[in-house]
Design an enzyme around this catalytic site. Structure first.
Site, PDB file in Angstrom:
ATOM      1  N   GLY A  52      13.520   7.271   6.539  1.00 53.77           N
ATOM      2  CA  GLY A  52      13.522   8.856   7.125  1.00 53.77           C
ATOM      3  C   GLY A  52      14.875   9.363   7.979  1.00 53.77           C
ATOM      4  N   TYR A 200      -5.634   4.679   3.563  1.00 55.26           N
ATOM      5  CA  TYR A 200      -3.298   5.004   2.752  1.00 55.26           C
ATOM      6  C   TYR A 200      -3.896   5.797   1.459  1.00 55.26           C
ATOM      7  CZ  TYR A 200       0.881   4.617   2.187  1.00 55.26           C
ATOM      8  OH  TYR A 200       2.571   4.543   2.112  1.00 55.26           O
TER       9      TYR A 200
HETATM   10  N1  NDP Z   1       8.944   1.564   3.816  1.00 58.22           N
HETATM   11  C1  NDP Z   1       7.621   1.399   2.064  1.00 58.22           C
HETATM   12  O1  NDP Z   1       7.719   0.591   1.375  1.00 58.22           O
HETATM   13  C2  NDP Z   1       6.873   3.029   1.390  1.00 58.22           C
HETATM   14  C3  NDP Z   1       7.452   3.536   2.440  1.00 58.22           C
HETATM   15  N2  NDP Z   1       6.212   4.852   1.279  1.00 58.22           N
HETATM   16  C4  NDP Z   1       6.305   6.372   2.689  1.00 58.22           C
HETATM   17  O2  NDP Z   1       7.508   6.868   3.027  1.00 58.22           O
HETATM   18  C5  NDP Z   1       6.940   7.590   4.440  1.00 58.22           C
HETATM   19  C6  NDP Z   1       8.075   7.075   5.502  1.00 58.22           C
HETATM   20  O3  NDP Z   1       8.114   5.642   5.857  1.00 58.22           O
HETATM   21  P1  NDP Z   1       8.393   4.356   6.381  1.00 58.22           P
HETATM   22  O4  NDP Z   1      10.125   4.617   6.593  1.00 58.22           O
HETATM   23  O5  NDP Z   1       8.666   3.648   4.996  1.00 58.22           O
HETATM   24  O6  NDP Z   1       7.862   3.731   7.612  1.00 58.22           O
HETATM   25  P2  NDP Z   1       7.825   3.807   9.451  1.00 58.22           P
HETATM   26  O7  NDP Z   1       7.499   2.600   9.843  1.00 58.22           O
HETATM   27  O8  NDP Z   1      10.093   2.766   9.462  1.00 58.22           O
HETATM   28  O9  NDP Z   1       8.791   5.154   9.809  1.00 58.22           O
HETATM   29  C7  NDP Z   1       7.584   5.896   9.723  1.00 58.22           C
HETATM   30  C8  NDP Z   1       8.086   7.373  10.628  1.00 58.22           C
HETATM   31  O10 NDP Z   1       7.189   8.085  10.910  1.00 58.22           O
HETATM   32  C9  NDP Z   1       7.041   8.080  12.260  1.00 58.22           C
HETATM   33  N3  NDP Z   1       5.612   8.739  12.552  1.00 58.22           N
HETATM   34  C10 NDP Z   1       4.355   7.574  12.602  1.00 58.22           C
HETATM   35  N4  NDP Z   1       3.159   8.094  12.971  1.00 58.22           N
HETATM   36  C11 NDP Z   1       3.729   9.509  13.757  1.00 58.22           C
HETATM   37  C12 NDP Z   1       2.602  10.740  14.411  1.00 58.22           C
HETATM   38  N5  NDP Z   1       1.673  10.581  14.639  1.00 58.22           N
HETATM   39  N6  NDP Z   1       3.386  11.566  14.727  1.00 58.22           N
HETATM   40  C13 NDP Z   1       4.754  11.620  14.584  1.00 58.22           C
HETATM   41  N7  NDP Z   1       5.092  10.737  13.647  1.00 58.22           N
HETATM   42  C14 NDP Z   1       4.530   9.318  13.502  1.00 58.22           C
HETATM   43  C15 NDP Z   1       7.054   7.115  12.424  1.00 58.22           C
HETATM   44  O11 NDP Z   1       7.558   6.747  14.399  1.00 58.22           O
HETATM   45  P3  NDP Z   1       7.276   5.970  15.425  1.00 58.22           P
HETATM   46  O12 NDP Z   1       8.819   6.040  14.706  1.00 58.22           O
HETATM   47  O13 NDP Z   1       7.746   6.371  16.255  1.00 58.22           O
HETATM   48  O14 NDP Z   1       6.330   5.084  14.692  1.00 58.22           O
HETATM   49  C16 NDP Z   1       8.529   6.632  11.365  1.00 58.22           C
HETATM   50  O15 NDP Z   1       9.933   8.099  12.470  1.00 58.22           O
HETATM   51  C17 NDP Z   1       5.724   7.130   4.966  1.00 58.22           C
HETATM   52  O16 NDP Z   1       4.914   8.659   4.469  1.00 58.22           O
HETATM   53  C18 NDP Z   1       4.964   5.912   3.736  1.00 58.22           C
HETATM   54  O17 NDP Z   1       4.451   6.370   3.784  1.00 58.22           O
HETATM   55  C19 NDP Z   1       5.645   4.517   0.832  1.00 58.22           C
HETATM   56  C20 NDP Z   1       5.696   3.757  -0.602  1.00 58.22           C
HETATM   57  C21 NDP Z   1       6.412   2.795   0.009  1.00 58.22           C
HETATM   58  C1  RET Z   2       6.828  -5.010   8.819  1.00 59.24           C
HETATM   59  C2  RET Z   2       8.235  -5.772   7.570  1.00 59.24           C
HETATM   60  C3  RET Z   2       8.105  -5.863   6.630  1.00 59.24           C
HETATM   61  C4  RET Z   2       7.529  -5.441   5.533  1.00 59.24           C
HETATM   62  C5  RET Z   2       6.841  -4.273   5.145  1.00 59.24           C
HETATM   63  C6  RET Z   2       6.433  -4.241   4.113  1.00 59.24           C
HETATM   64  C7  RET Z   2       6.215  -5.438   3.356  1.00 59.24           C
HETATM   65  C8  RET Z   2       6.472  -2.481   3.851  1.00 59.24           C
HETATM   66  C9  RET Z   2       5.796  -1.984   2.657  1.00 59.24           C
HETATM   67  C10 RET Z   2       5.240  -0.725   2.430  1.00 59.24           C
HETATM   68  C11 RET Z   2       4.602  -0.404   1.864  1.00 59.24           C
HETATM   69  C12 RET Z   2       4.579  -1.128   0.672  1.00 59.24           C
HETATM   70  C13 RET Z   2       4.123   0.744   0.945  1.00 59.24           C
HETATM   71  C14 RET Z   2       3.245   1.689  -0.040  1.00 59.24           C
HETATM   72  O1  RET Z   2       3.989   2.867  -0.190  1.00 59.24           O
HETATM   73  C15 RET Z   2       9.545  -6.824   6.548  1.00 59.24           C
HETATM   74  C16 RET Z   2      10.334  -6.228   5.818  1.00 59.24           C
HETATM   75  C17 RET Z   2       8.708  -8.502   5.822  1.00 59.24           C
HETATM   76  C18 RET Z   2      10.194  -7.306   7.484  1.00 59.24           C
HETATM   77  C19 RET Z   2       9.209  -7.593   8.623  1.00 59.24           C
HETATM   78  C20 RET Z   2       9.069  -6.470   9.514  1.00 59.24           C
END
Ligand code: NDP
Ligand code: RET
Length: 317
Positions: A52, A200
């Site tokens: 985001g 999830y």
């Molecule tokens: N990372 C990945 O590999 C993948 C991510 N996604 C999707 O991407 C999107 C972003 O995730 P990502 O950036 O990775 O995750 P992060 O955990 O880095 O960011 C998630 C964000 O959502 C916010 N959030 C969580 N709960 C609430 C709530 N109750 N009200 C308002 N905000 C909330 C968090 O706030 P706070 O900082 O306060 O916790 C944070 O700002 C998600 O929808 C995730 O499902 C999909 C596939 C893979």
């Molecule tokens: C927490 C964390 C990590 C892993 C994040 C991962 C693995 C997120 C995967 C999200 C997926 C696959 C979402 C699918 O919808 C790292 C980067 C190892 C660094 C240490 C902290």
């Protein structure tokens, strides 16, 4: 200022994407993107970190007014400071939104509807993954409540404003994890049994079903809707993963994306001109891809819509 986000960045199709091959992240036409968003307003949930924040950074550099909706104002204020400094765009603000509480969602939407003239791009990005069982303030299972129902209600409450701002786009950040989920209508809140991964998957499947049904309802309004998988991205989302899985992700760093890389498909859906005539589709690596059969089931989409309305107490035809 010219921003070339789709050009020159090499993406990794993440482990969660099913393939470990490197693919060039370019739009289907192979063009880089220097689209400007001056005079446009973007509202983005969960913009204080991860995908985001990087999406907000890019769209801010394109000149858009950015509203970051987040639950922790301290984190949100720090993100705004960083983004203003980096982008030189001073039109970035933060507002409090807790998607785990419909009261907070309603208060937030009321403020936006009162204070903003337009929302041209709404990005439903916030999410929580595989948390221990817990419930939102309204008694919904946390992942279904935040990832799907919270954004469902938010979109409903902002929709008139979005329609008045058309052409406008709504982007729902889903995941390839939708393939692991099904909509368990008999126990949407996982009260009988809870699997953090299935819950999830259910919430991310709901994101795509919502996208498709909403796209149909919005046909002819100038508002288009997209869902996407960002890739496997190194963000805080994995905070509830066990230590072994986290260590594996660190070890196989090569197969995952940075948050900047992970933001590219969201940015693509927000700005790509070739998507103007498309709606309801699912994207990954800046290209339209197939979603699961369950995510294409129109009956499930309709049923989920009706149940979601009942759960959040709205009448949305
Ligand atoms: N990372 C990945 O590999 C993948 C991510 N996604 C999707 O991407 C999107 C972003 O995730 P990502 O950036 O990775 O995750 P992060 O955990 O880095 O960011 C998630 C964000 O959502 C916010 N959030 C969580 N709960 C609430 C709530 N109750 N009200 C308002 N905000 C909330 C968090 O706030 P706070 O900082 O306060 O916790 C944070 O700002 C998600 O929808 C995730 O499902 C999909 C596939 C893979
Ligand atoms: C927490 C964390 C990590 C892993 C994040 C991962 C693995 C997120 C995967 C999200 C997926 C696959 C979402 C699918 O919808 C790292 C980067 C190892 C660094 C240490 C902290």
């Amino acid at each position: 200022m010219t921003c070339r986000v789709l050009d020159g960045l090499w993406f990794v199709q993440g482990i969660a994407g099913g393939s470990a091959s490197r693919v060039k992240a370019s739009s289907p036409t192979g063009r880089s993107s220097d689209i400007r968003l001056d005079g446009k307003t973007v509202l983005l949930t969960g913009g204080n970190t991860g995908i985001g924040k990087e999406t907000a950074r890019d769209l801010a550099k394109r000149g858009a007014r950015i509203i970051i909706a987040c639950r922790d104002m301290e984190k949100g204020t720090a993100a705004v400071k960083e983004l203003v400094e980096d982008s030189g765009n001073e039109s970035i603000i933060v507002k409090k939104l807790d998607l785990a509480d419909t009261k907070s969602i309603r208060e937030f939407a009321a403020q936006i509807n009162d204070g903003e003239e337009q929302i041209n791009i709404l990005i439903n990005n916030a999410g929580v993954m595989m948390c221990p069982y817990s419930k939102t303030a309204d008694g919904f299972e946390m992942q279904f409540g935040v990832n799907h129902l919270g954004h469902f209600l938010l979109t409903y409450l902002l929709l008139d404003l979005v329609k008045r701002s058309s052409p406008a786009r709504i982007i729902n950040v889903s995941s390839t994890a939708h393939k692991m989920g099904s909509i368990n209508f008999k126990d949407l809140n996982s009260e009988q049994s809870y699997s953090s991964i299935k819950a999830y998957g259910q919430s991310k499947l709901a994101n795509i079903l919502f996208t498709k049904e909403l796209a149909k309802k919005l046909e002819g309004t100038g508002v288009t809707v997209y869902s996407l998988h960002p890739g496997a991205v190194r963000t805080e989302l994995g905070r509830h993963l066990n230590v072994v899985i986290r260590a594996s992700f660190k070890l196989f760093h090569f197969f995952t994306k940075s948050p900047t890389e992970g933001a590219q498909t969201s940015i693509y859906c927000a700005v790509a001109p070739e998507l103007e005539t498309k709606t309801g589709q699912y994207y990954s690596d800046c290209a339209q891809v197939d979603c699961s059969r369950a995510a294409s089931n129109e009956e499930t989409a309709k049923k989920l819509w009706d149940v979601s309305c009942k759960m959040v107490g709205i009448d949305w035809q």
